[in-house]
Design a protein around this motif. Structure first.
Motif, PDB file in Angstrom:
ATOM      1  N   ALA A  24     -11.280  -2.998   3.492  1.00  0.00           N
ATOM      2  CA  ALA A  24     -10.989  -3.864   4.681  1.00  0.00           C
ATOM      3  C   ALA A  24     -12.022  -5.129   4.298  1.00  0.00           C
ATOM      4  O   ALA A  24     -11.582  -6.084   4.822  1.00  0.00           O
ATOM      5  CB  ALA A  24     -11.244  -3.257   6.059  1.00  0.00           C
ATOM      6  N   VAL A  25     -13.411  -4.801   4.229  1.00  0.00           N
ATOM      7  CA  VAL A  25     -14.109  -5.774   3.901  1.00  0.00           C
ATOM      8  C   VAL A  25     -13.793  -6.802   2.944  1.00  0.00           C
ATOM      9  O   VAL A  25     -14.039  -7.965   3.025  1.00  0.00           O
ATOM     10  CB  VAL A  25     -15.576  -5.299   4.040  1.00  0.00           C
ATOM     11  N   LEU A  26     -13.548  -6.287   1.898  1.00  0.00           N
ATOM     12  CA  LEU A  26     -13.082  -7.025   0.719  1.00  0.00           C
ATOM     13  C   LEU A  26     -11.876  -7.958   1.024  1.00  0.00           C
ATOM     14  O   LEU A  26     -11.835  -9.185   0.896  1.00  0.00           O
ATOM     15  CB  LEU A  26     -12.713  -6.097  -0.539  1.00  0.00           C
ATOM     16  N   ALA A  27     -11.016  -7.379   1.701  1.00  0.00           N
ATOM     17  CA  ALA A  27      -9.874  -8.036   2.490  1.00  0.00           C
ATOM     18  C   ALA A  27     -10.424  -9.391   3.200  1.00  0.00           C
ATOM     19  O   ALA A  27      -9.710 -10.445   3.147  1.00  0.00           O
ATOM     20  CB  ALA A  27      -8.832  -7.311   3.005  1.00  0.00           C
ATOM     21  N   ALA A  28     -10.982  -9.006   4.075  1.00  0.00           N
ATOM     22  CA  ALA A  28     -11.896 -10.060   5.078  1.00  0.00           C
ATOM     23  C   ALA A  28     -12.226 -11.159   4.453  1.00  0.00           C
ATOM     24  O   ALA A  28     -12.168 -12.385   4.825  1.00  0.00           O
ATOM     25  CB  ALA A  28     -12.690  -9.374   6.213  1.00  0.00           C
ATOM     26  N   TYR A  29     -12.986 -11.020   3.284  1.00  0.00           N
ATOM     27  CA  TYR A  29     -13.745 -11.916   2.390  1.00  0.00           C
ATOM     28  C   TYR A  29     -12.904 -12.818   1.424  1.00  0.00           C
ATOM     29  O   TYR A  29     -13.304 -13.557   0.981  1.00  0.00           O
ATOM     30  CB  TYR A  29     -14.885 -11.615   1.805  1.00  0.00           C
ATOM     31  N   ASP A  30     -11.628 -12.285   1.386  1.00  0.00           N
ATOM     32  CA  ASP A  30     -10.800 -12.861   0.375  1.00  0.00           C
ATOM     33  C   ASP A  30     -10.467 -14.415   0.820  1.00  0.00           C
ATOM     34  O   ASP A  30     -10.455 -14.533   2.020  1.00  0.00           O
ATOM     35  CB  ASP A  30      -9.455 -12.240   0.452  1.00  0.00           C
ATOM     36  N   GLU A  31     -10.551 -15.099  -0.489  1.00  0.00           N
ATOM     37  CA  GLU A  31     -10.435 -16.802   0.134  1.00  0.00           C
ATOM     38  C   GLU A  31      -9.062 -16.962   0.739  1.00  0.00           C
ATOM     39  O   GLU A  31      -8.091 -16.416   0.514  1.00  0.00           O
ATOM     40  CB  GLU A  31     -10.291 -17.569  -1.243  1.00  0.00           C
ATOM     41  N   GLY A  32      -9.392 -17.561   2.034  1.00  0.00           N
ATOM     42  CA  GLY A  32      -8.081 -18.082   2.725  1.00  0.00           C
ATOM     43  C   GLY A  32      -7.727 -16.982   3.971  1.00  0.00           C
ATOM     44  O   GLY A  32      -7.018 -17.231   4.695  1.00  0.00           O
ATOM     45  N   ALA A  33      -8.475 -15.827   3.970  1.00  0.00           N
ATOM     46  CA  ALA A  33      -8.107 -14.787   4.759  1.00  0.00           C
ATOM     47  C   ALA A  33      -8.180 -15.101   6.189  1.00  0.00           C
ATOM     48  O   ALA A  33      -7.285 -14.971   7.149  1.00  0.00           O
ATOM     49  CB  ALA A  33      -8.805 -13.474   4.564  1.00  0.00           C
TER      50      ALA A  33
END
Length: 189
Positions: free
Chosen positions: A89-98
């Motif tokens: 979840a944290v990785l997805a949150a920091y994904d560019e453009g999230a």
């Protein structure tokens, strides 16, 4: 919110995770301040939210996901299940453009930033629930409390109208910020 919501979400998940790591084998079925939820159910709820996050932040819909994340997601190692789900979840949150992506929730579309605010707030409040359930100190990070309170002030009424939270609790005028936030969420001592 004066704090980057991604950082707030990560920190709230870290705080919740610290408590998950302290759950003793005999505590998984203790009641929590969430009516009808025990510790296992509470952790399963956070794991489910964490597992949903990468899919929803990538543009998938609730309908596309169906019941893929229903049921018990903790298996025989709840701590590992939480750690893996939170990391994803944290990785997805920091994904560019999230933050700017459209997230398709069951009740409608919201910006990724708003969705992360909701996830952050839920993780923070449930950290208090977990601490209370397993007998740990229940003081939350004051910076996260302030950030959550600032965001929640604008959405509290809609949360209450949809039945997501309980009635606001009465407090003395000199209540501290954490007590005020918890009261807004229908929680307190």
């Amino acid at each position: 919110m004066n704090l980057d919501v991604r950082d707030a979400y990560r920190r709230a998940l870290d705080d919740f995770g610290q408590k998950v790591h302290l759950v003793r084998p005999d505590q998984w079925h203790l009641p929590t301040p969430c009516s009808d939820w025990d510790v296992h159910t509470l952790v399963n709820h956070l794991v489910r939210e964490c597992l949903w996050a990468p899919h929803l932040l990538a543009g998938r819909t609730v309908a596309e996901m169906g019941d893929a994340l229903d049921g018990d997601l903790l298996g025989d190692d709840p701590v590992k299940a939480f750690d893996r789900a939170a990391a994803a979840a944290v990785l997805a949150a920091y994904d560019e453009g999230a933050l700017g992506r459209v997230v398709h929730l069951a009740f409608g579309d919201v910006a990724g930033e708003e969705y992360l605010c909701e996830l952050f707030a839920d993780a923070l409040i449930h950290t208090w629930d977990m601490a209370r359930a397993i007998g740990l100190p229940d003081r939350l990070d004051p910076e996260l409390v302030d950030a959550c309170a600032a965001w929640f002030a604008a959405v509290e009424d809609s949360y209450r109208e949809t039945g997501v939270i309980g009635e606001r609790r009465e407090l003395p005028p000199d209540a501290d910020p954490q007590s005020r936030l918890l009261a807004a969420w229908g929680r307190g001592r």
